[in-house]
Design an enzyme around this catalytic site. Sequence first.
Site: not given
Length: 399
Positions: A34, A289
Amino acid sequence: MKSWVEVSEERLTGNYRLLQSAAGGGVAVLAVVKANAYGHGAAICAPVLARAGAEWLGVTDVTEGVAVREALAAAGIVHERQPRILVMSGLLREDCEDMIRCGLTPVVWQREQMEWLADAAARYGDEAMPVHLEVDTGMARQGVTPGPELDALLAWAKDQAGVRIEGVMTHFASSEVAASVQTAMQRKRFEQAMTAIAGAGLHPEWVHAGNSSTVDNPSNEGNVAWLRALAEGVGAKPMVRTGIALYGYCLPIEGNGRNAVRQTLQPVMTWKTRVIGLREIEAGDTVGYNGIFTADRKMRLALLSVGYADGLRRELSASNARQGGWAMVKGQRAAIVGRVSMNLTIVDVTGVGEVALGDEAVVLGDGVTADDHARLAGTIAYEILCGVQAGHRCGVRAG
């Protein structure tokens, strides 16, 4: 392609066979694929696991189940030799036609689900629909509750021609905890449910419970041995469901216990990117940043074409006050400096040697594991692996 995942078929096969050996003779191992095989690519992993001998595969929903069927066929595995596929996380009415058309096996716990399937079987199939009944023994997530709720469902189900309870299952909430009180309670409740099922005259072919840690935790009073005995007591075959261990990881055993296979498993995924920029900076220059990193010396930096849009966690960012993550460049650690950006990450290659544009960098793999990422990000390896292709920007290659 600037960012891609390589999957080791050899390691995946080895992990499956190691888990099968640890589970012991007579116990089937359902291989969970999954969430796109935990980020590894179900289209690659499902055929590998089928060839390794997996009798069952586990998926989340019908859409995944259909895709896995198609991947198995594309790999040249004829339908008659394909593993059974268990749809583990529920269904809706509109899923039933594809469930029958593709030969998928649903997990159910509500009468409505079984009514939908029985109706679809009458319209699209020619035999009763096999289902696996989940019993809620303590997760409060999926499953019918033992007692009056289960009794009522069994009374209805045993007279239905359109559905057949082929399997009965539960899920342990604390299988990674040594001598878990919760697991002991769940086992007792599951035993009570199996007594009720037998009392209703139903005879499941499969009884299954547990996850990777159930196999990996021998200190938890022998959960696999308990499961084998419980299944044999009702004339059924026992099965465990392994997920993350297939891909080389497992939770550490909590408490006074030990892992049986964790140290032997091998990570299957190698996540790579490329160096797309190089520059030198001076002491006092800031990086990324908000300038959270300031160079204290002359440094050589490499720009990698990967970021949090691809699943590289922003928590791996590094400032002068906090060490972050790293990539492997030319077999050496290259520390992340500054913030991880959306599509770009900067690493320090000052001492790495001759790094050139286009060189490969390992973001996840040998030398930098999902456990390393998880520790820095404050999460678990499951989330790291499943998030690798969250942005669908990574290609997948077999290796």
